[in-house]
Scaffold this motif. Sequence first.
Motif, PDB file in Angstrom:
ATOM      1  N   TYR A 215     -45.290 -12.422  -4.159  1.00 31.25           N
ATOM      2  CA  TYR A 215     -45.527 -11.625  -2.880  1.00 31.25           C
ATOM      3  C   TYR A 215     -44.884 -10.258  -3.417  1.00 31.25           C
ATOM      4  N   PHE A 216     -43.384 -10.376  -3.821  1.00 26.38           N
ATOM      5  CA  PHE A 216     -42.864  -9.242  -4.081  1.00 26.38           C
ATOM      6  C   PHE A 216     -43.139  -8.622  -5.336  1.00 26.38           C
ATOM      7  N   ARG A 217     -43.390  -9.204  -6.457  1.00 24.01           N
ATOM      8  CA  ARG A 217     -43.971  -8.407  -7.672  1.00 24.01           C
ATOM      9  C   ARG A 217     -44.971  -7.926  -7.561  1.00 24.01           C
ATOM     10  N   GLU A 218     -46.281  -8.490  -6.750  1.00 19.75           N
ATOM     11  CA  GLU A 218     -47.328  -7.803  -6.736  1.00 19.75           C
ATOM     12  C   GLU A 218     -47.190  -6.389  -5.911  1.00 19.75           C
ATOM     13  N   ARG A 219     -46.222  -6.031  -5.501  1.00 16.75           N
ATOM     14  CA  ARG A 219     -45.895  -4.652  -4.615  1.00 16.75           C
ATOM     15  C   ARG A 219     -45.204  -3.806  -5.621  1.00 16.75           C
ATOM     16  N   ALA A 220     -45.844  -3.218  -6.689  1.00 17.46           N
ATOM     17  CA  ALA A 220     -45.358  -2.752  -7.743  1.00 17.46           C
ATOM     18  C   ALA A 220     -44.382  -1.421  -7.426  1.00 17.46           C
ATOM     19  N   HIS A 221     -44.334  -0.824  -6.327  1.00 16.99           N
ATOM     20  CA  HIS A 221     -43.661   0.309  -5.950  1.00 16.99           C
ATOM     21  C   HIS A 221     -42.211  -0.263  -5.899  1.00 16.99           C
ATOM     22  N   LEU A 222     -42.066  -1.541  -5.614  1.00 20.69           N
ATOM     23  CA  LEU A 222     -40.616  -2.061  -5.161  1.00 20.69           C
ATOM     24  C   LEU A 222     -39.854  -1.865  -6.481  1.00 20.69           C
ATOM     25  N   ALA A 223     -40.633  -2.463  -7.842  1.00 24.25           N
ATOM     26  CA  ALA A 223     -39.692  -2.233  -8.907  1.00 24.25           C
ATOM     27  C   ALA A 223     -39.112  -1.070  -9.656  1.00 24.25           C
ATOM     28  N   LYS A 224     -39.662   0.343  -9.066  1.00 20.39           N
ATOM     29  CA  LYS A 224     -39.358   1.316  -9.442  1.00 20.39           C
ATOM     30  C   LYS A 224     -38.075   1.952  -8.444  1.00 20.39           C
ATOM     31  N   HIS A 225     -37.546   0.981  -7.312  1.00 17.47           N
ATOM     32  CA  HIS A 225     -36.700   1.572  -6.510  1.00 17.47           C
ATOM     33  C   HIS A 225     -35.617   0.260  -6.228  1.00 17.47           C
ATOM     34  N   PHE A 226     -35.728  -0.701  -6.516  1.00 18.98           N
ATOM     35  CA  PHE A 226     -34.872  -2.068  -6.297  1.00 18.98           C
ATOM     36  C   PHE A 226     -34.914  -2.789  -7.657  1.00 18.98           C
ATOM     37  N   GLY A 227     -33.514  -3.076  -7.862  1.00 24.38           N
ATOM     38  CA  GLY A 227     -33.360  -3.967  -8.970  1.00 24.38           C
ATOM     39  C   GLY A 227     -33.581  -5.533  -8.786  1.00 24.38           C
ATOM     40  N   PHE A 228     -33.258  -5.896  -7.564  1.00 20.30           N
ATOM     41  CA  PHE A 228     -33.700  -7.215  -7.084  1.00 20.30           C
ATOM     42  C   PHE A 228     -34.063  -7.407  -5.711  1.00 20.30           C
ATOM     43  N   ILE A 229     -34.793  -8.142  -4.996  1.00 19.46           N
ATOM     44  CA  ILE A 229     -34.743  -8.837  -3.792  1.00 19.46           C
ATOM     45  C   ILE A 229     -34.668 -10.311  -3.632  1.00 19.46           C
ATOM     46  N   GLU A 230     -33.567 -10.618  -2.898  1.00 21.18           N
ATOM     47  CA  GLU A 230     -32.976 -11.974  -2.774  1.00 21.18           C
ATOM     48  C   GLU A 230     -33.639 -12.537  -1.298  1.00 21.18           C
ATOM     49  N   VAL A 231     -34.001 -13.570  -1.221  1.00 17.94           N
ATOM     50  CA  VAL A 231     -34.466 -14.426  -0.153  1.00 17.94           C
ATOM     51  C   VAL A 231     -33.805 -15.465   0.177  1.00 17.94           C
ATOM     52  N   LYS A 232     -33.301 -15.908   1.194  1.00 22.55           N
ATOM     53  CA  LYS A 232     -32.544 -16.964   1.756  1.00 22.55           C
ATOM     54  C   LYS A 232     -32.767 -17.558   3.074  1.00 22.55           C
ATOM     55  N   ALA A 233     -32.878 -19.182   2.863  1.00 21.73           N
ATOM     56  CA  ALA A 233     -33.395 -19.666   4.017  1.00 21.73           C
ATOM     57  C   ALA A 233     -32.515 -21.246   3.942  1.00 21.73           C
TER      58      ALA A 233
ATOM     59  N   ASP B 126     -27.749  -3.745  -9.778  1.00 26.42           N
ATOM     60  CA  ASP B 126     -27.270  -4.417  -8.305  1.00 26.42           C
ATOM     61  C   ASP B 126     -27.950  -3.641  -6.979  1.00 26.42           C
ATOM     62  N   ARG B 127     -28.867  -2.777  -7.126  1.00 27.27           N
ATOM     63  CA  ARG B 127     -29.475  -1.821  -6.289  1.00 27.27           C
ATOM     64  C   ARG B 127     -30.764  -2.931  -5.529  1.00 27.27           C
ATOM     65  N   GLY B 128     -30.517  -3.510  -4.231  1.00 26.10           N
ATOM     66  CA  GLY B 128     -31.280  -4.306  -4.000  1.00 26.10           C
ATOM     67  C   GLY B 128     -31.272  -4.577  -2.405  1.00 26.10           C
ATOM     68  N   LEU B 129     -31.739  -5.730  -1.846  1.00 30.68           N
ATOM     69  CA  LEU B 129     -32.214  -6.196  -0.721  1.00 30.68           C
ATOM     70  C   LEU B 129     -32.037  -7.736  -0.585  1.00 30.68           C
ATOM     71  N   THR B 130     -31.263  -8.039   0.676  1.00 33.20           N
ATOM     72  CA  THR B 130     -31.339  -9.725   0.797  1.00 33.20           C
ATOM     73  C   THR B 130     -31.905 -10.024   2.121  1.00 33.20           C
ATOM     74  N   PHE B 131     -32.912 -10.925   2.265  1.00 37.64           N
ATOM     75  CA  PHE B 131     -33.343 -11.115   3.540  1.00 37.64           C
ATOM     76  C   PHE B 131     -32.930 -12.619   3.627  1.00 37.64           C
ATOM     77  N   GLU B 132     -32.665 -12.970   4.897  1.00 34.21           N
ATOM     78  CA  GLU B 132     -32.173 -14.386   5.246  1.00 34.21           C
ATOM     79  C   GLU B 132     -32.855 -14.417   6.727  1.00 34.21           C
ATOM     80  N   ALA B 133     -33.444 -15.546   6.595  1.00 28.54           N
ATOM     81  CA  ALA B 133     -34.213 -15.972   7.865  1.00 28.54           C
ATOM     82  C   ALA B 133     -34.672 -17.470   7.723  1.00 28.54           C
TER      83      ALA B 133
ATOM     84  N   THR C 126     -30.886  -8.750   7.333  1.00 32.62           N
ATOM     85  CA  THR C 126     -31.275  -7.828   6.049  1.00 32.62           C
ATOM     86  C   THR C 126     -29.872  -7.229   5.732  1.00 32.62           C
ATOM     87  N   THR C 127     -29.736  -7.434   4.465  1.00 41.17           N
ATOM     88  CA  THR C 127     -28.568  -6.936   3.509  1.00 41.17           C
ATOM     89  C   THR C 127     -28.846  -5.588   2.728  1.00 41.17           C
ATOM     90  N   LEU C 128     -28.413  -4.480   2.840  1.00 39.29           N
ATOM     91  CA  LEU C 128     -28.680  -3.472   1.839  1.00 39.29           C
ATOM     92  C   LEU C 128     -27.600  -3.521   0.807  1.00 39.29           C
TER      93      LEU C 128
END
Length: 451
Positions: free
Chosen positions: A302-320, A335-342, A367-369
């Motif tokens: 899901y996140f890798r298919e959205r090519a624009h994200l890799a130009k602006h975020f080093g990582f995206i973390e998902v928690k559950a 360490d520039r990225g986002l954490t989503f916990e749901a 959501t942590t920035l």
Amino acid sequence: MIGFETIGSATIIAYDDVPVLTTDAWINDDAYFGAWTHDYEIPPAQMDGIRRARYHWFSHGHPDHLNIDALPMLTGGQFLLSDHYGKRIYNDLVGAGHNVRILRDRVWEQLSPLIRVCSFANQNQDSVLLIDINGRLIIDANDSPDFGASWHIQRIAKRYGLVFLCQLHGWGGADMLNLFDPSGRPLTDIAAKRRAIAPRAQRAARQFGANRVIPFSSFHRFQRTDSAWANALVPELADYQAEARTSGPQMLPAFVRVDCETDEIIEIAPARLPLKLRPPEDFGDNWGEPLEHADLPIIERYFRERAHLAKHFGFIEVKAGGRSHAIRLNPALGDRGLTFEAPRHSLMTCINWQIFDDLLIGNYMKTTLHGVESLYPDFSPYACKFADNGGAKSEQELGRYFHHYQMRDPLGMLMTRFATASEQVVRTFVGEDTLAFRAAKRVYYSLAARG
């Protein structure tokens, strides 16, 4: 009656003796996995008008505007959509057996002898609808951003004596605000958000060329125990009128009946619904349920298919449920990225169905920035609007997507880019929640309103 009523959260009912048209008829109880519920009831008379209407227009796909559970109650009428790139909503509704029609962009279409409509679709997969009822103009801007539509609409509005603007203006309760920094500090300043609504709504009305303002598209409350914190961002009806400029445009009540023959305006006084907080488990969510091994490649894709994200975020973390998974998008951004916990249930539902906005707007996902100021402009529109709704994920697809909207309205897009670029400069140098930023926006709206 020949006229219209406003009711619910973002619903207009247009009458030409009989109910002809509704807009964004969210008429069941819940949206966003139960996070949202109605603040005020829809009285029986208006509910009957909604169900009997010949046409039902949906501005965009959010469930407080196009609610799947409400559709069976509306199937006596034809569904109308604006001309969105990719036609995801059209294809989904037709695939489910519904009678659907796409309105031509910026073309007036007659729905009855005295009612006609004109639609403005935009690159956010949202839209604005003009409704002409017996020579009175209603601008249904719902919660749509302005991608140049106001520039065109202001010129149309000059032909009318009475022009009503129905548009979201509030304290941010319809946006994603459950944001934190890496230390766990909340980033949403509730006190700063609770600024006077009427002056902002009046400025927007002048920009559109309207002389009446109807508070709109914001009449919900948060009923899940994990989103109830956001009820501090839900205004009372009186808050929409406070500090209104006597010079106008005139602020009207939120729920009104307008006679488009006599121009009489009568307030509708729906009862406020009692708020009962409910646990997330009532809606299938359990914060203790962990991610499963089979979820991880789905999340990665899901996140890798959205090519624009890799130009602006080093990582995206998902928690559950205490289990996390990090998608390393760009090592150069560290360490520039986002954490989503749901909760896993709604998290994986939104990823599988590509409706990630529903998680953000529900305001229970944490959501942590990390090293970024906001989800805008590089996450929310690219992941949720352009990719999820518009199907534009790769750089090539995004290029075609933006080219399509630019060619559809070159002048409107040019003016929007200028305004957006100017706003971003001011945000960067003076900050968003400052007097200087708000003063700059007032100057812009004043100049725009002069056409």
